[in-house]
Write a protein that holds these residues in place. Structure first.
Motif, PDB file in Angstrom:
ATOM      1  N   ASN A  73       5.333  -6.079  -0.684  1.00 54.60           N
ATOM      2  CA  ASN A  73       4.911  -5.045  -1.201  1.00 54.60           C
ATOM      3  C   ASN A  73       5.561  -3.945  -0.007  1.00 54.60           C
ATOM      4  N   ILE A  74       6.175  -4.345   0.570  1.00 56.55           N
ATOM      5  CA  ILE A  74       7.451  -3.640   1.805  1.00 56.55           C
ATOM      6  C   ILE A  74       8.365  -3.068   0.897  1.00 56.55           C
ATOM      7  N   ASN A  75       9.138  -3.830  -0.598  1.00 56.10           N
ATOM      8  CA  ASN A  75      10.318  -3.911  -0.901  1.00 56.10           C
ATOM      9  C   ASN A  75      10.103  -2.794  -1.851  1.00 56.10           C
ATOM     10  N   LEU A  76       8.656  -2.863  -3.071  1.00 56.61           N
ATOM     11  CA  LEU A  76       8.433  -2.285  -3.995  1.00 56.61           C
ATOM     12  C   LEU A  76       7.848  -0.709  -3.763  1.00 56.61           C
ATOM     13  N   SER A  77       8.552   0.333  -4.068  1.00 57.24           N
ATOM     14  CA  SER A  77       7.801   2.188  -4.638  1.00 57.24           C
ATOM     15  C   SER A  77       7.835   2.393  -6.027  1.00 57.24           C
ATOM     16  N   HIS A  78       7.549   2.819  -5.870  1.00 56.06           N
ATOM     17  CA  HIS A  78       7.569   4.081  -6.819  1.00 56.06           C
ATOM     18  C   HIS A  78       9.253   3.976  -8.011  1.00 56.06           C
ATOM     19  N   ASP A  79       9.263   2.692  -9.350  1.00 61.07           N
ATOM     20  CA  ASP A  79      10.540   3.221  -9.720  1.00 61.07           C
ATOM     21  C   ASP A  79      11.743   2.439  -8.507  1.00 61.07           C
ATOM     22  N   VAL A  80      12.135   1.872  -8.067  1.00 57.71           N
ATOM     23  CA  VAL A  80      12.732   0.761  -7.214  1.00 57.71           C
ATOM     24  C   VAL A  80      11.844  -0.640  -6.046  1.00 57.71           C
ATOM     25  N   LEU A  81      13.021  -0.840  -6.218  1.00 62.22           N
ATOM     26  CA  LEU A  81      12.854  -1.955  -5.466  1.00 62.22           C
ATOM     27  C   LEU A  81      13.763  -1.609  -3.927  1.00 62.22           C
ATOM     28  N   ASP A  82      13.699  -2.241  -2.607  1.00 63.22           N
ATOM     29  CA  ASP A  82      14.683  -1.893  -1.632  1.00 63.22           C
ATOM     30  C   ASP A  82      14.403  -2.955  -0.900  1.00 63.22           C
TER      31      ASP A  82
ATOM     32  N   SER B 282       3.023  -3.347  -6.821  1.00 66.67           N
ATOM     33  CA  SER B 282       2.438  -3.857  -5.640  1.00 66.67           C
ATOM     34  C   SER B 282       0.423  -3.739  -6.068  1.00 66.67           C
ATOM     35  N   LEU B 283      -0.136  -4.422  -5.194  1.00 68.57           N
ATOM     36  CA  LEU B 283      -1.814  -4.617  -4.619  1.00 68.57           C
ATOM     37  C   LEU B 283      -2.036  -3.844  -4.124  1.00 68.57           C
ATOM     38  N   ASP B 284      -1.017  -3.503  -2.718  1.00 72.18           N
ATOM     39  CA  ASP B 284      -1.282  -2.540  -2.046  1.00 72.18           C
ATOM     40  C   ASP B 284      -1.215  -1.877  -2.005  1.00 72.18           C
ATOM     41  N   ARG B 285      -1.799  -1.083  -1.266  1.00 69.00           N
ATOM     42  CA  ARG B 285      -1.508   0.822  -1.594  1.00 69.00           C
ATOM     43  C   ARG B 285      -0.297   0.768  -2.856  1.00 69.00           C
ATOM     44  N   PRO B 286      -1.328   0.346  -3.847  1.00 64.48           N
ATOM     45  CA  PRO B 286      -0.351   1.160  -5.048  1.00 64.48           C
ATOM     46  C   PRO B 286      -0.073   2.701  -5.569  1.00 64.48           C
ATOM     47  N   PHE B 287      -1.184   3.584  -5.351  1.00 66.86           N
ATOM     48  CA  PHE B 287      -0.777   4.823  -5.639  1.00 66.86           C
ATOM     49  C   PHE B 287      -0.144   5.559  -4.215  1.00 66.86           C
ATOM     50  N   ILE B 288       1.019   5.757  -3.990  1.00 64.53           N
ATOM     51  CA  ILE B 288       1.899   6.628  -3.116  1.00 64.53           C
ATOM     52  C   ILE B 288       2.219   8.279  -3.980  1.00 64.53           C
TER      53      ILE B 288
ATOM     54  N   THR C 294       4.615  10.037  -4.902  1.00 58.04           N
ATOM     55  CA  THR C 294       5.954   9.588  -5.591  1.00 58.04           C
ATOM     56  C   THR C 294       5.425   8.895  -6.776  1.00 58.04           C
ATOM     57  N   GLY C 295       4.255   8.496  -6.997  1.00 60.04           N
ATOM     58  CA  GLY C 295       3.930   7.374  -8.064  1.00 60.04           C
ATOM     59  C   GLY C 295       3.697   6.367  -8.132  1.00 60.04           C
ATOM     60  N   THR C 296       3.141   5.315  -9.164  1.00 60.81           N
ATOM     61  CA  THR C 296       2.285   4.531  -8.571  1.00 60.81           C
ATOM     62  C   THR C 296       3.782   3.292  -8.376  1.00 60.81           C
ATOM     63  N   LYS C 297       3.073   2.490  -6.596  1.00 56.66           N
ATOM     64  CA  LYS C 297       4.148   1.581  -7.098  1.00 56.66           C
ATOM     65  C   LYS C 297       4.569   0.536  -7.753  1.00 56.66           C
ATOM     66  N   VAL C 298       4.732   0.496  -9.165  1.00 59.25           N
ATOM     67  CA  VAL C 298       6.006  -0.658  -9.630  1.00 59.25           C
ATOM     68  C   VAL C 298       7.580  -0.036 -10.650  1.00 59.25           C
ATOM     69  N   ALA C 299       7.649  -1.509 -10.289  1.00 58.39           N
ATOM     70  CA  ALA C 299       8.885  -1.209 -10.835  1.00 58.39           C
ATOM     71  C   ALA C 299       9.642  -2.458 -11.560  1.00 58.39           C
ATOM     72  N   ARG C 300      10.850  -2.098 -12.096  1.00 55.78           N
ATOM     73  CA  ARG C 300      11.859  -3.398 -13.183  1.00 55.78           C
ATOM     74  C   ARG C 300      12.630  -4.027 -12.530  1.00 55.78           C
TER      75      ARG C 300
END
Length: 626
Positions: free
Chosen positions: A362-371, A399-405, A407-413
Motif C-alpha cells: 500500500n505504501i508504494n501506491l498513490s494516485h496514478d503512480v508507484l513509488d 489500494s484497499l487501504d485509504r483508497p481515496f486521498i 489527489t484522487g483514487t490510489k490506483v495505478a498501472r
C-alpha cells in the motif's frame, strides 16, 4: 506609483492570493516609515522624548530600581534600515523598555479555577482555554492587568512571536512571555505594539533553536531597532491605522463572501455537468455547455476549481455523456460481470530480504503512480511459488487501504520499470474480460466520482478500508468496446485542455503576486535586485508567514494539484509511516526539496501539522483533541 494610487487601484489586484494580508502589511510599513499621516511642526520631536527617557533611566538607576541593559548598542548611520522624517528617531527596544520574563508554572500548580495563567496560546487565540493557579502564590512582578504590553519570544515562527496588549482581565504571566514596562513614556502603547510587530521578520531571523520550536534571547530583543515618532503623531498614526484595518476586515469579509458565491456557482455548474445524459434534452444540454464555456474563466480561478472540473468531465464521460447518438443502453451493471479484483498474498515479514523481487505494498501506491523508494523484497528463488501474484505490464492495481486521498483514487498501472514485482495483501489487481472491458476505460472509471460514490470505506484497524467484494459490486456503464476507446480518447483531449487551464491559473497567480510585490515596493520606495527572482530577494519587508507562502506557487509549477492542504491529506494517507522524506516522495515533489519544505512549513505554521522538519521523525496531523 505612490501609496494613494496603490490603494485606489487595489481592487484590480484584490483576488491575488493573500492580497488583503499583504495590504495590511503594507499599511503597517507605511505607518512605521512616517508615510501614513502628515507630520506636524506642532508635535514635540522624538529627540525630546529620548531626553525624558534618559532622565528616567538615571532616576531608576540611582534609586536601585533597574539597570539599563549593557548589550544595547549606540545606533549609527549604518544601523538605519530606511530613511525617516526629520522629527523621528531610531531607538533600540531596550532603550525604552524594561522586560520581566514569566514564571515556569509546574503542572502540579494548575487548578480548575483561580487566577488565569496567561500562556502564548492565550495571546494568539482568544478562545484558547486557560490553566489556573492559586493567586496567593504569584508575585506582583508576574501579575498581568489590562493594558499591559506582552511580548511572546518562543514558539513557532510566524504564529507564536509578537507583541500584544492584554485586555482580558487579571492574570499570571507564564514563561516564554515578557511583560514590558515603558521607561520615560515615549510611546503610545498601541504604536509601540505596531513598531515591534513590524520588525518580527528581523527578530525571527535571530531566533535560535530548531525549525519547529525557536526562541529569541532577551539580548536580541533589547537590540531590536524600532522607530520613534513624535508622540502626537503616534496617536494620529494609531487612529488612522486602526481605521484602515477595520476597512481591511470588511474587504476580507467581502472577498470571502465573493469566493463562497463563486465556489457555489462553480459547484452548481459542475454538478449539472455531472448529470446523466438522459436527464437533459439535447437543446438544454447545448445551452448549458455554451454557458459553461462562456463563463469558464470565472468558474476556474483556483486550481481546486480545475480539479473539480476534471472530476466532473470524468464522471460525465463514464456515464455516457460524450457518446452522441449511442446505440448502447445506459444501464449500469455490476463490475463483477466483466472483471474481478484479485487480492494480494499475505507475505510474512520474516521472509523479507535486502534484495530480490519487490513486493507491491500500500505504501508504494498513490494516485496514478508507484513509488519504490521504500521497498521490501522476497528472495528471487521463491518467486515461482507465487506465480499467481506476479504482476505484468499494464496491470491496474488498487489500494484497499485509504483508497481515496486528496489527489484522487490510489490506483495505478504497472510500467516496465516496475517489474518484476509481486502483489501483497491490501492491494488488489483487476482481472478483466478483455472482449467486454477495455483496461483504459476501467482505469478512467476507477478514478471517477461515479465509482468513488458507490464505495464507502469502512475501518480496518482504524484505517479506511474497502473490500474486493465492494469494488466488484460497484456498477459500471458498459458501452461497446469501440465506444469505450472513443470515450478514453475524448477524455484525454479534455484533460489536456484542463492542463492548459490549470497552467494558466498558476501563471496568473504567480504574475499577480509579482505585480503586487512590485507595486508595494514602488509605493514604499524599495529597490530590489532585478537580477534575482522574486523568491531570491531579501524578505526583510515581508512578514515571515507571507514570505513562506510566496513559494507555494513554485510547487504548483511542478505539481499543480498539490497544495499545503493536500499535503496534509497525504499525511493521513501515510498514517504512522509519515516522515518528511516519505511525504516528499508520496507527494511527487522529490525534485524540489527546498520548495517542498517551505510548503510543508506553511501547513505547519497554520497549526495543521506537527512536523519536526529536517529529521526522519514522524509527521503528525494536528487533531482537534490536540
Amino acid at each position: 506609483m505612490n501609496g494613494a494610487n496603490l490603494l485606489a487601484h487595489f481592487d484590480r489586484l484584490a483576488d491575488t492570493p493573500d492580497a488583503v494580508a499583504r495590504l495590511r502589511r503594507f499599511i503597517l510599513d507605511l505607518a512605521v516609515r512616517g508615510k501614513l499621516v502628515e507630520q506636524s511642526s506642532d508635535d514635540e520631536p522624538a529627540s525630546i522624548l529620548l531626553d525624558k527617557v534618559a532622565i528616567e533611566w538615571i532616576r531608576l538607576q540611582e534609586e536601585g530600581i533597574s539597570q539599563r541593559g549593557r548589550s544595547i548598542p549606540v545606533l549609527g548611520e549604518n544601523d538605519r534600515p530606511f530613511s525617516l522624517p526629520i522629527s523621528w528617531k531610531f531607538v533600540c527596544l531596550g532603550d525604552v523598555l524594561q522586560m520581566i520574563n514569566g514564571r515556569a508554572f509546574k503542572p502540579t500548580e494548575w487548578l480548575d479555577k483561580g487566577l488565569p495563567i496567561i500562556r502564548i496560546q492565550n495571546l494568539n487565540n482568544p478562545t484558547a482555554p486557560f490553566n489556573y493557579c492559586d493567586p496567593s502564590t504569584v508575585e506582583e512582578r508576574h501579575r498581568i492587568r489590562n493594558g499591559d504590553l506582552l511580548i511572546s519570544w518562543s514558539g513557532t515562527p510566524g504564529t507564536s512571536f509578537g507583541a500584544f496588549i492584554w485586555q482580558r482581565g487579571d492574570g499570571a504571566l507564564n514563561q516564554h512571555i515578557f511583560r514590558c514596562m515603558q521607561v520615560g513614556g515615549a510611546y503610545d502603547p498601541r504604536f509601540l505594539q505596531l513598531a515591534i510587530n513590524s520588525q518580527l521578520d528581523v527578530l525571527i531571523a535571530q531566533a535560535k533553536g530548531g525549525a519547529g520550536l525557536r526562541h529569541v534571547t532577551k539580548g536580541a530583543l533589547e537590540r531590536l531597532v524600532l522607530v520613534l515618532p513624535p508622540l502626537g503623531e503616534q496617536h494620529r498614526i494609531v487612529a488612522k491605522f486602526d481605521g484602515i484595518m477595520a476597512l481591511c476586515d470588511q474587504l476580507e469579509a467581502a472577498q470571502q463572501e465573493r469566493g463562497y458565491c463563486r465556489d457555489r456557482l462553480a459547484s452548481a455548474s459542475l454538478q449539472r455537468l455531472s448529470l446523466p445524459s438522459n436527464s437533459n434534452t439535447p437543446a438544454a444540454h447545448h445551452e448549458y455547455v455554451h454557458f459553461l464555456l462562456q463563463h469558464l474563466p470565472l468558474l476556474t480561478v483556483r486550481t481546486a476549481h480545475i480539479k473539480a472540473l476534471r472530476l466532473a468531465l470524468l464522471n460525465k464521460a463514464v456515464r455516457g455523456g460524450f457518446s452522441e447518438g449511442a446505440s448502447w443502453t445506459l444501464t449500469p451493471q455490476p463490475l463483477r460481470t466483466v472483471a474481478a479484483l484479485q487480492n494480494g498474498y499475505a507475505f510474512k515479514s520474516e521472509w523479507f530480504t535486502p534484495d530480490g523481487v519487490r513486493l507491491l505494498r500500500n505504501i508504494n501506491l498513490s494516485h496514478d503512480v508507484l513509488d519504490w523508494t521504500d521497498a521490501v523484497y522476497l528472495p528471487a528463488t521463491r518467486v515461482d511459488e507465487f506465480q499467481r501474484f506476479q504482476l505484468r505490464e499494464g496491470d491496474i492495481v488498487l489500494s484497499l487501504d485509504r483508497p481515496f486521498i486528496a489527489t484522487g483514487t490510489k490506483v495505478a498501472r504497472l510500467r516496465p520499470s516496475d517489474l518484476p514485482c509481486l502483489l501483497l495483501q491490501r492491494v488488489g489487481r483487476f482481472v478483466l474480460q478483455a472482449d467486454l472491458l477495455a483496461a483504459d476505460y476501467l482505469f478512467l472509471w476507477i478514478q471517477s466520482p461515479h465509482f468513488n460514490d458507490q464505495v464507502n470505506p469502512g475501518r480496518s484497524n482504524g484505517v479506511p478500508h474497502i473490500s474486493s467484494k465492494q469494488v466488484e459490486a460497484a456498477e459500471i456503464y458498459l458501452p461497446p468496446l469501440e465506444e469505450q476507446h472513443h470515450i478514453v480518447g475524448k477524455v484525454k483531449e479534455l484533460m489536456a485542455v484542463c492542463d492548459q487551464l490549470e497552467a494558466q491559473v498558476v501563471r496568473t497567480q504567480i504574475d499577480s503576486r509579482k505585480l503586487l510585490d512590485m507595486m508595494l515596493d514602488q509605493a514604499l520606495g524599495i529597490t530590489r535586485d532585478s537580477s534575482k527572482s522574486l523568491f531570491e530577494r531579501n524578505p526583510s519587508n515581508v512578514p515571515m508567514t507571507g514570505h513562506k507562502q510566496e513559494k507555494a506557487p513554485r510547487y504548483m509549477t511542478k505539481n499543480s494539484t498539490m497544495t499545503a492542504d493536500q499535503l496534509i491529506e497525504c499525511i493521513d494517507d501515510l498514517g504512522d509511516l509519515a516522515t518528511p522524506e516519505r511525504l516528499l516522495r508520496h507527494a511527487g515533489l522529490s525534485e524540489d526539496v527546498e520548495f517542498f519544505y517551505d510548503l510543508l512549513r506553511v501547513a505547519r505554521n497554520s497549526g495543521a501539522v506537527i512536523a519536526p522538519l529536517g529529521t526522519t521523525a514522524a509527521i503528525r496531523r494536528q487533531s482537534n483533541a490536540n
